[in-house]
Design an enzyme around this catalytic site. Structure first.
Site, PDB file in Angstrom:
ATOM      1  N   ARG A  29       0.810  -1.218   0.000  1.00 38.25           N
ATOM      2  CA  ARG A  29       0.000   0.000   0.000  1.00 38.25           C
ATOM      3  C   ARG A  29       0.850   1.278   0.000  1.00 38.25           C
ATOM      4  O   ARG A  29       0.458   2.290   0.576  1.00 38.25           O
ATOM      5  CB  ARG A  29      -0.980   0.021   1.188  1.00 38.25           C
ATOM      6  CG  ARG A  29      -2.007  -1.105   1.159  1.00 38.25           C
ATOM      7  CD  ARG A  29      -3.061  -0.826   0.114  1.00 38.25           C
ATOM      8  NE  ARG A  29      -3.965  -1.963  -0.018  1.00 38.25           N
ATOM      9  CZ  ARG A  29      -5.235  -1.961   0.370  1.00 38.25           C
ATOM     10  NH1 ARG A  29      -5.754  -0.892   0.895  1.00 38.25           N
ATOM     11  NH2 ARG A  29      -5.975  -3.013   0.182  1.00 38.25           N
ATOM     12  N   ARG A  33      -3.541   6.236  -0.422  1.00 33.19           N
ATOM     13  CA  ARG A  33      -4.099   7.338   0.364  1.00 33.19           C
ATOM     14  C   ARG A  33      -3.135   8.122   1.238  1.00 33.19           C
ATOM     15  O   ARG A  33      -3.459   9.235   1.640  1.00 33.19           O
ATOM     16  CB  ARG A  33      -5.268   6.816   1.211  1.00 33.19           C
ATOM     17  CG  ARG A  33      -6.467   6.460   0.352  1.00 33.19           C
ATOM     18  CD  ARG A  33      -7.434   5.575   1.093  1.00 33.19           C
ATOM     19  NE  ARG A  33      -6.774   4.318   1.421  1.00 33.19           N
ATOM     20  CZ  ARG A  33      -7.282   3.393   2.218  1.00 33.19           C
ATOM     21  NH1 ARG A  33      -8.446   3.610   2.794  1.00 33.19           N
ATOM     22  NH2 ARG A  33      -6.625   2.276   2.446  1.00 33.19           N
ATOM     23  N   ARG A  42      -6.687  11.245  -8.110  1.00 34.25           N
ATOM     24  CA  ARG A  42      -7.849  10.360  -8.018  1.00 34.25           C
ATOM     25  C   ARG A  42      -9.163  11.140  -7.856  1.00 34.25           C
ATOM     26  O   ARG A  42     -10.258  10.549  -7.950  1.00 34.25           O
ATOM     27  CB  ARG A  42      -7.690   9.417  -6.808  1.00 34.25           C
ATOM     28  CG  ARG A  42      -7.054   8.060  -7.066  1.00 34.25           C
ATOM     29  CD  ARG A  42      -8.007   7.062  -7.724  1.00 34.25           C
ATOM     30  NE  ARG A  42      -9.365   7.094  -7.217  1.00 34.25           N
ATOM     31  CZ  ARG A  42      -9.781   6.565  -6.078  1.00 34.25           C
ATOM     32  NH1 ARG A  42      -8.948   5.910  -5.321  1.00 34.25           N
ATOM     33  NH2 ARG A  42     -11.044   6.690  -5.692  1.00 34.25           N
ATOM     34  N   ASP A  78      -6.413  -3.579  -7.934  1.00 33.75           N
ATOM     35  CA  ASP A  78      -7.063  -4.129  -6.756  1.00 33.75           C
ATOM     36  C   ASP A  78      -7.348  -5.602  -6.993  1.00 33.75           C
ATOM     37  O   ASP A  78      -7.458  -6.037  -8.149  1.00 33.75           O
ATOM     38  CB  ASP A  78      -8.359  -3.386  -6.417  1.00 33.75           C
ATOM     39  CG  ASP A  78      -8.811  -3.710  -4.994  1.00 33.75           C
ATOM     40  OD1 ASP A  78      -8.322  -3.070  -4.054  1.00 33.75           O
ATOM     41  OD2 ASP A  78      -9.634  -4.633  -4.828  1.00 33.75           O
ATOM     42  N   TYR A 153     -14.862 -12.067  -0.084  1.00 31.75           N
ATOM     43  CA  TYR A 153     -15.640 -10.893  -0.516  1.00 31.75           C
ATOM     44  C   TYR A 153     -16.905 -11.314  -1.256  1.00 31.75           C
ATOM     45  O   TYR A 153     -17.968 -10.716  -1.091  1.00 31.75           O
ATOM     46  CB  TYR A 153     -14.793  -9.958  -1.388  1.00 31.75           C
ATOM     47  CG  TYR A 153     -13.779  -9.181  -0.581  1.00 31.75           C
ATOM     48  CD1 TYR A 153     -14.189  -8.158   0.260  1.00 31.75           C
ATOM     49  CD2 TYR A 153     -12.429  -9.482  -0.645  1.00 31.75           C
ATOM     50  CE1 TYR A 153     -13.258  -7.456   1.030  1.00 31.75           C
ATOM     51  CE2 TYR A 153     -11.493  -8.795   0.118  1.00 31.75           C
ATOM     52  CZ  TYR A 153     -11.924  -7.777   0.948  1.00 31.75           C
ATOM     53  OH  TYR A 153     -11.010  -7.100   1.714  1.00 31.75           O
TER      54      TYR A 153
HETATM   55  O1  1CP Z   1       0.517   0.288  -3.082  1.00 29.94           O
HETATM   56  C1  1CP Z   1      -0.406  -0.565  -3.124  1.00 29.94           C
HETATM   57  O2  1CP Z   1      -0.266  -1.665  -2.572  1.00 29.94           O
HETATM   58  C2  1CP Z   1      -1.664  -0.198  -3.844  1.00 29.94           C
HETATM   59  C3  1CP Z   1      -2.293  -1.205  -4.725  1.00 29.94           C
HETATM   60  C4  1CP Z   1      -3.363  -2.045  -4.051  1.00 29.94           C
HETATM   61  C5  1CP Z   1      -3.240  -3.369  -3.621  1.00 29.94           C
HETATM   62  C6  1CP Z   1      -1.969  -4.211  -3.602  1.00 29.94           C
HETATM   63  C7  1CP Z   1      -4.703  -1.665  -3.832  1.00 29.94           C
HETATM   64  C8  1CP Z   1      -5.301  -0.354  -4.113  1.00 29.94           C
HETATM   65  N1  1CP Z   1      -5.404  -2.755  -3.366  1.00 29.94           N
HETATM   66  C9  1CP Z   1      -4.525  -3.797  -3.226  1.00 29.94           C
HETATM   67  C10 1CP Z   1      -4.837  -5.176  -2.818  1.00 29.94           C
HETATM   68  C11 1CP Z   1      -6.005  -5.410  -1.956  1.00 29.94           C
HETATM   69  N2  1CP Z   1      -7.282  -4.944  -2.068  1.00 29.94           N
HETATM   70  C12 1CP Z   1      -5.978  -6.322  -0.875  1.00 29.94           C
HETATM   71  C13 1CP Z   1      -4.770  -7.116  -0.495  1.00 29.94           C
HETATM   72  C14 1CP Z   1      -3.811  -6.252   0.241  1.00 29.94           C
HETATM   73  C15 1CP Z   1      -4.066  -6.035   1.680  1.00 29.94           C
HETATM   74  O3  1CP Z   1      -4.216  -7.044   2.406  1.00 29.94           O
HETATM   75  O4  1CP Z   1      -4.079  -4.886   2.096  1.00 29.94           O
HETATM   76  C16 1CP Z   1      -7.246  -6.359  -0.303  1.00 29.94           C
HETATM   77  C17 1CP Z   1      -7.698  -7.162   0.876  1.00 29.94           C
HETATM   78  C18 1CP Z   1      -8.058  -5.485  -1.082  1.00 29.94           C
HETATM   79  C19 1CP Z   1      -9.488  -5.199  -0.877  1.00 29.94           C
HETATM   80  C20 1CP Z   1      -9.682  -3.760  -0.621  1.00 29.94           C
HETATM   81  N3  1CP Z   1      -9.680  -2.824  -1.605  1.00 29.94           N
HETATM   82  C21 1CP Z   1      -9.813  -3.113   0.629  1.00 29.94           C
HETATM   83  C22 1CP Z   1      -9.803  -3.774   1.997  1.00 29.94           C
HETATM   84  C23 1CP Z   1     -11.182  -3.843   2.577  1.00 29.94           C
HETATM   85  C24 1CP Z   1     -11.292  -4.744   3.762  1.00 29.94           C
HETATM   86  O5  1CP Z   1     -11.907  -5.830   3.630  1.00 29.94           O
HETATM   87  O6  1CP Z   1     -10.749  -4.398   4.829  1.00 29.94           O
HETATM   88  C25 1CP Z   1      -9.923  -1.730   0.370  1.00 29.94           C
HETATM   89  C26 1CP Z   1     -10.097  -0.624   1.353  1.00 29.94           C
HETATM   90  C27 1CP Z   1      -9.838  -1.585  -1.051  1.00 29.94           C
HETATM   91  C28 1CP Z   1      -9.824  -0.324  -1.840  1.00 29.94           C
HETATM   92  C29 1CP Z   1      -8.473   0.101  -2.253  1.00 29.94           C
HETATM   93  N4  1CP Z   1      -7.604  -0.648  -3.018  1.00 29.94           N
HETATM   94  C30 1CP Z   1      -6.469   0.071  -3.269  1.00 29.94           C
HETATM   95  C31 1CP Z   1      -6.610   1.344  -2.636  1.00 29.94           C
HETATM   96  C32 1CP Z   1      -5.594   2.462  -2.690  1.00 29.94           C
HETATM   97  C33 1CP Z   1      -7.859   1.334  -2.009  1.00 29.94           C
HETATM   98  C34 1CP Z   1      -8.475   2.466  -1.198  1.00 29.94           C
HETATM   99  C35 1CP Z   1      -9.541   3.156  -1.970  1.00 29.94           C
HETATM  100  C36 1CP Z   1      -9.247   4.568  -2.366  1.00 29.94           C
HETATM  101  O7  1CP Z   1      -8.122   5.093  -2.305  1.00 29.94           O
HETATM  102  O8  1CP Z   1     -10.230   5.213  -2.804  1.00 29.94           O
END
Ligand code: 1CP
Length: 349
Positions: A29, A33, A42, A78, A153
């Protein structure tokens, strides 16, 4: 496509068990954000839509590399992108995460689930742009979500605290469970294939929520499917396998076959490596909360973690170390603290 050779990239050297020119580091991550430049580009664009915009996803992927001097970019995407591309009605709700319009609860829902049968050309194009901007010491890491985490999910309908519907299906209707997992494999594999063919230098399989399972359940209901995904790219690029709270599962997870095992912050790296089925490269494992604790704390934690990795290598249980956090960068993290941590990790110790 000819893949970049990258003989001098610290992350690639470490992943191959060679001695890197400096301790390679990237942060899960790292894109997203915590960065004001991310929030700016974004603005007004829904999360999932941004994952299908090549120039934008390339820009967001590159932002943390420019700012923090990390040794790898992680593709901005994602885990639900391949589901979306296959036609599943899924959105990422701000402040919550992926939400599925029609949760998968029975055999009929599994049978109706679409399978991704094409390249995601927008992602492939984004990867080409990124590769044109990185130098040959900087690796591009692609990723996919593991079948269990994606299934959670789909079955729960969104983020879940206890994953109870998922575990209930596993035990009350194992046939439907196995059908769901088997159906997710080709969709995930297709998304990974798009990334590998477009030129990613390494990949990470995120099984973020596997740590909710007992080892028994993991072995019977999850491991064969994650193994199949990793097998699909064996010998092509280094493979990293990671999940949160997976201390009890590290042995079983290592049997899925990755060269690198990600470890969360709960388990010291030397203890983690002793659990692997055979010696691997370690990845991890600074607690993301430590980035709120100031420079002196980070310095102390970094030297402890490096020493634990060195002990694991000394003991013959690990073959290298890639520095990372024990899970993702927290959204409120000061970007300056991330840059500072990277510099500390790169210092000789
Ligand atoms: O630098 C990076 O790693 C960004 C790229 C990235 C990755 C590797 C994003 C962008 N998502 C992911 C993978 C991801 N998505 C995982 C595996 C990683 C982890 O364990 O953290 C998971 C579980 C998700 C699902 C997901 N997508 C969540 C988690 C929700 C929960 O169940 O707790 C969330 C909040 C998202 C949205 C998301 N994906 C990525 C970002 C930057 C965001 C936030 C949304 C935004 O900025 O508007």
């Amino acid at each position: 496509m000819t893949r970049r050779a990258l003989p001098d990239a610290p992350l690639i050297a470490a992943a191959a068990g060679r001695r890197p020119s400096r301790t390679p580091v990237w942060f899960m991550r790292q894109a997203g954000r915590s960065l004001p430049e991310y929030r700016k580009v974004r603005e007004g664009i829904p999360m999932l839509q941004s994952c299908f915009m090549p120039e934008l996803l390339a820009e967001i992927t590159l932002q943390p590399v420019r700012r923090h001097d990390v040794d790898a970019a992680i593709l901005f995407s994602d885990i639900v992108v391949p589901l979306k591309a296959a036609g599943v009605e899924v959105e990422i709700v701000p402040g919550r995460g992926p939400v599925v319009a029609q949760p998968v609860r029975g055999r009929g829902d599994v049978d109706k689930l679409p399978v991704l049968g094409r390249d995601i050309t927008e992602v492939a194009e984004g990867i080409r742009i990124i590769l044109g901007e990185l130098n040959e010491t900087q690796a591009l890491i692609g990723f996919v979500g593991a079948p269990f985490t994606l299934a959670s999910y789909l079955v729960e309908g969104g983020p879940s605290k206890n994953h109870e519907k998922t575990k209930a299906m596993m035990h009350a209707d194992p046939e439907t469970w196995h059908a769901l997992m088997a159906k997710l494999v080709p969709t995930i594999t297709a998304f990974l294939r798009t990334q590998v063919d477009a030129g990613i230098d390494a990949m990470q399989l995120f099984d973020s929520w596997a740590g909710f399972l007992s080892e028994r359940d993991y072995r019977e209901h999850v491991l064969p499917y994650s193994t199949e995904i990793l097998q699909g790219v064996a010998g092509e690029i280094p493979r990293i396998h990671f999940g949160v709270s997976t201390g009890e599962l590290l042995g079983a997870m290592s049997e899925a076959g990755s060269e690198v095992m990600g470890v969360d912050w709960r388990v010291p790296l030397d203890a983690a490596a002793a659990r692997f089925a055979s010696p691997r490269v370690l990845q991890g494992n600074l607690d993301p909360a430590m980035l709120f604790a100031g420079r002196d704390v980070v310095r102390g934690e970094v030297s402890r973690i490096k020493a634990e990795a060195a002990r694991a290598i000394e003991a013959g249980n690990a073959t290298g170390h890639i520095f990372n956090l024990g899970h993702g960068v927290l959204p409120a993290t000061d970007p300056g603290a991330i840059t500072e941590a990277v510099a500390i990790i790169h210092e000789e110790s």
